[in-house]
Scaffold this motif. Structure first.
Motif, PDB file in Angstrom:
ATOM      1  N   UNK A  27      46.820  33.175  39.024  1.00 55.85           N
ATOM      2  CA  UNK A  27      46.425  33.242  37.747  1.00 55.85           C
ATOM      3  C   UNK A  27      46.652  34.477  36.910  1.00 55.85           C
ATOM      4  N   UNK A  28      46.990  35.555  37.661  1.00 52.14           N
ATOM      5  CA  UNK A  28      47.272  36.853  37.119  1.00 52.14           C
ATOM      6  C   UNK A  28      48.954  37.142  37.087  1.00 52.14           C
ATOM      7  N   UNK A  29      49.672  36.087  37.219  1.00 54.37           N
ATOM      8  CA  UNK A  29      51.028  36.384  37.260  1.00 54.37           C
ATOM      9  C   UNK A  29      51.608  36.832  35.780  1.00 54.37           C
ATOM     10  N   UNK A  30      52.387  37.654  35.905  1.00 51.39           N
ATOM     11  CA  UNK A  30      53.320  37.949  34.776  1.00 51.39           C
ATOM     12  C   UNK A  30      54.084  36.979  34.115  1.00 51.39           C
ATOM     13  N   UNK A  31      53.870  37.016  32.730  1.00 50.77           N
ATOM     14  CA  UNK A  31      54.736  35.855  32.169  1.00 50.77           C
ATOM     15  C   UNK A  31      56.218  36.058  32.358  1.00 50.77           C
ATOM     16  N   UNK A  32      57.024  34.979  32.358  1.00 52.18           N
ATOM     17  CA  UNK A  32      58.485  35.122  32.614  1.00 52.18           C
ATOM     18  C   UNK A  32      59.321  35.987  31.917  1.00 52.18           C
ATOM     19  N   UNK A  33      58.742  36.107  30.736  1.00 50.24           N
ATOM     20  CA  UNK A  33      59.462  36.898  29.624  1.00 50.24           C
ATOM     21  C   UNK A  33      59.251  38.457  29.621  1.00 50.24           C
ATOM     22  N   UNK A  40      57.554  42.046  39.759  1.00 57.56           N
ATOM     23  CA  UNK A  40      56.065  42.381  40.001  1.00 57.56           C
ATOM     24  C   UNK A  40      55.361  41.149  40.591  1.00 57.56           C
ATOM     25  N   UNK A  41      55.614  40.049  40.501  1.00 55.82           N
ATOM     26  CA  UNK A  41      55.290  38.711  41.007  1.00 55.82           C
ATOM     27  C   UNK A  41      55.582  38.544  42.210  1.00 55.82           C
ATOM     28  N   UNK A  42      56.930  38.926  42.680  1.00 58.19           N
ATOM     29  CA  UNK A  42      57.248  38.813  44.110  1.00 58.19           C
ATOM     30  C   UNK A  42      56.572  40.020  44.980  1.00 58.19           C
ATOM     31  N   UNK A  43      56.306  41.208  44.231  1.00 57.28           N
ATOM     32  CA  UNK A  43      55.513  42.082  45.035  1.00 57.28           C
ATOM     33  C   UNK A  43      54.225  41.704  45.290  1.00 57.28           C
ATOM     34  N   UNK A  44      53.584  41.298  44.242  1.00 55.86           N
ATOM     35  CA  UNK A  44      52.212  40.687  44.393  1.00 55.86           C
ATOM     36  C   UNK A  44      52.066  39.790  45.793  1.00 55.86           C
ATOM     37  N   UNK A  45      52.961  38.675  45.695  1.00 57.40           N
ATOM     38  CA  UNK A  45      53.002  37.633  46.831  1.00 57.40           C
ATOM     39  C   UNK A  45      53.156  38.292  48.157  1.00 57.40           C
ATOM     40  N   UNK A  46      54.192  39.166  48.291  1.00 58.78           N
ATOM     41  CA  UNK A  46      54.570  39.886  49.345  1.00 58.78           C
ATOM     42  C   UNK A  46      53.581  40.816  49.921  1.00 58.78           C
ATOM     43  N   UNK A  85      45.792  44.434  33.713  1.00 55.01           N
ATOM     44  CA  UNK A  85      47.006  44.086  32.793  1.00 55.01           C
ATOM     45  C   UNK A  85      47.043  42.645  32.063  1.00 55.01           C
ATOM     46  N   UNK A  86      46.962  41.786  33.012  1.00 58.21           N
ATOM     47  CA  UNK A  86      46.902  40.492  32.493  1.00 58.21           C
ATOM     48  C   UNK A  86      45.814  39.732  31.986  1.00 58.21           C
ATOM     49  N   UNK A  87      44.645  40.551  32.261  1.00 57.50           N
ATOM     50  CA  UNK A  87      43.242  40.115  31.838  1.00 57.50           C
ATOM     51  C   UNK A  87      42.773  38.792  32.597  1.00 57.50           C
ATOM     52  N   UNK A  88      43.068  39.239  34.016  1.00 57.34           N
ATOM     53  CA  UNK A  88      42.899  37.695  34.969  1.00 57.34           C
ATOM     54  C   UNK A  88      41.388  38.020  35.458  1.00 57.34           C
ATOM     55  N   UNK A  89      41.231  37.552  36.534  1.00 56.36           N
ATOM     56  CA  UNK A  89      39.776  37.301  36.972  1.00 56.36           C
ATOM     57  C   UNK A  89      39.382  38.605  37.811  1.00 56.36           C
ATOM     58  N   UNK A  90      39.319  39.662  37.081  1.00 57.59           N
ATOM     59  CA  UNK A  90      38.989  40.995  37.650  1.00 57.59           C
ATOM     60  C   UNK A  90      37.757  41.056  38.433  1.00 57.59           C
ATOM     61  N   UNK A  91      36.752  40.731  38.048  1.00 60.46           N
ATOM     62  CA  UNK A  91      35.301  40.699  39.041  1.00 60.46           C
ATOM     63  C   UNK A  91      35.766  40.147  40.231  1.00 60.46           C
ATOM     64  N   UNK A  92      36.202  38.860  40.249  1.00 61.29           N
ATOM     65  CA  UNK A  92      36.616  37.936  41.413  1.00 61.29           C
ATOM     66  C   UNK A  92      37.504  38.654  42.315  1.00 61.29           C
ATOM     67  N   UNK A  93      38.445  39.280  41.689  1.00 61.56           N
ATOM     68  CA  UNK A  93      39.544  39.884  42.369  1.00 61.56           C
ATOM     69  C   UNK A  93      38.933  41.095  43.286  1.00 61.56           C
ATOM     70  N   UNK A  94      37.956  42.050  42.546  1.00 53.80           N
ATOM     71  CA  UNK A  94      37.406  43.064  43.484  1.00 53.80           C
ATOM     72  C   UNK A  94      36.533  42.506  44.389  1.00 53.80           C
TER      73      UNK A  94
END
Length: 410
Positions: A27-33, A40-46, A85-94
């Motif tokens: 849900x917080x992935x950076x847009x491909x462009x 950054x996306x690869x770093x997140x999953x790694x 940065x991506x305005x994702x699910x911040x509270x859930x992430x914490x």
């Protein structure tokens, strides 16, 4: 080392929660462009994978627990930063990070080995026997860790991850196939079931139809007022009539069945699986179909498909000229006006209705209102990429047209 029930349960919950964190990362992935998006996306999953792997090492072998904790904390910091940065699910992430860290520390054992219990029956002075228990800490050699063991566990983890992904892919494909069939028949049941006669069917020449599918009600993109109609994403003809009857050489409805649109023999449609089990209406058009051109009069202008704007004939002619200029000009950023995201209040797509064409309408431009109440006619030539400046090729509208728009849309 022998684990307690609490440690075993914490370990199981940790892995399930780690899988959920993959969904949050999606849900917080950076847009491909975006710049460096792939990295950054690869770093997140790694970091998610490494968090799980080193947690497994510290849980099973009671080693590298400091490193595993550092990696998990780093994963949490990166995840929270990406979410901001991506305005994702911040509270859930914490919350997820905090629970993962607690579960990780709880499931980790403090003794590298196992406790062996010895029981003896000791005879007392009065001749009675008393049971005595003695606990001995025995180092578990199987918990020793070396490079070979780490590589072995790493390869096993990669294999398990691969097998899980393959299983999920197969399950998803099966689910899509089942869902696709259900969606198709649900859509079919909402359509007319009247079948035309063979004589009526012969008038259609089904295989002479030319197709260009976009989505929803959109029929196909055609440059505004071009007599030889070529494809262009900047304009869409919209069908406003609904399916009326089945056009088919078979009495049985299947995925090759067509429906007539309204009473117009130029337009037919069928259902197409465009998105892994998601059926959409795909429209087909007769090659000889005549579209509005310069000789056809605009009789109505609609905002957002349902709000008619009561323009005078003179105002319509003015807007028509601007729209034609949009088609003829090449965008020049130095000569056009722009509005940033924080400079506009409302925007509406404009739909043009032409005399003698009751089944189709044309959408090729929009109107936008800035924070000062000024309306502009604009056309966005950019698709598939977000820009700091959203709207291109703006033309400021005269005050009398702005007043007409305000009155119609109030």
């Amino acid at each position: 080392m022998k684990k307690s029930c609490l440690q075993k349960l914490s370990n199981i919950i940790f892995h399930f929660l780690l899988i959920f964190s993959c969904y949050i990362a999606l849900c917080s992935e950076f847009a491909p462009w975006d710049d460096y998006a792939t990295l950054l996306n690869t770093l997140s999953y790694a970091l998610i994978f490494l968090s799980g792997f080193f947690h497994h090492i510290s849980y099973k072998y009671n080693s590298l627990w400091i490193l595993s904790t550092i990696i998990l904390v780093l994963r949490g910091i990166i995840a929270i930063t990406f979410s901001i940065i991506n305005e994702g699910m911040l509270i859930v992430e914490i919350i997820v990070f905090a629970i993962l860290l607690i579960l990780h520390l709880v499931s980790y054992g403090k003794f590298d080995g196992e406790i062996k219990i010895h029981e003896f029956d000791v005879k007392t002075e009065d001749g009675r026997y008393v049971k005595v228990t003695f606990k001995e800490k025995i180092k578990n050699n199987s918990s020793s860790l070396d490079v070979k063991t780490v590589l072995k566990e790493f390869l096993i983890s990669i294999l398990i991850l691969f097998l899980v992904l393959v299983f999920l892919l197969i399950a998803w494909i099966v689910l899509c196939a089942v869902d696709s069939e259900m969606d198709f028949w649900e859509e079919v049941n909402s359509l007319p079931d009247e079948l035309v006669s063979q004589e009526y069917l012969d008038e259609f020449h089904l295989y002479d139809y030319e197709r260009e599918y976009l989505s929803g009600r959109y029929l196909l993109g055609i440059s505004f007022w071009e007599e030889d109609c070529y494809y262009n994403n900047d304009a869409e003809y919209i069908i406003v009539s609904e399916p009326t009857r089945i056009i088919s050489d078979s009495n049985k409805v299947n995925k090759n069945t067509y429906w007539q649109i309204g009473d117009n023999k130029n337009f037919i449609m069928n259902l197409v699986d465009e998105d892994w089990g998601n059926y959409e209406r795909a429209y087909y058009i007769n090659k000889n179909c005549v579209f509005p051109n310069e000789t056809n009069k605009i009789v109505k202008v609609i905002a957002e498909y349902d709000k008619e704007i009561k323009f005078s004939e003179e105002q319509i002619n003015y807007i028509e000229k601007l729209v034609k200029d949009f088609d003829d000009d090449v965008i020049n950023k130095d000569k056009k006006e722009f509005l940033n995201d924080n400079e506009y209040l409302n925007d509406y797509a404009l739909v043009f209705c032409f005399e003698g064409f009751d089944d189709i309408r044309l959408a090729c431009c929009s109107i936008v209102k800035d924070i000062n109440g000024q309306w502009y006619l604009y056309k966005d030539f950019h698709y598939g990429r977000e820009e700091t400046i959203n709207f291109y090729d703006l033309e400021k509208l005269p005050q009398d047209i702005c007043d007409t728009i305000n009155k119609s849309l109030k």
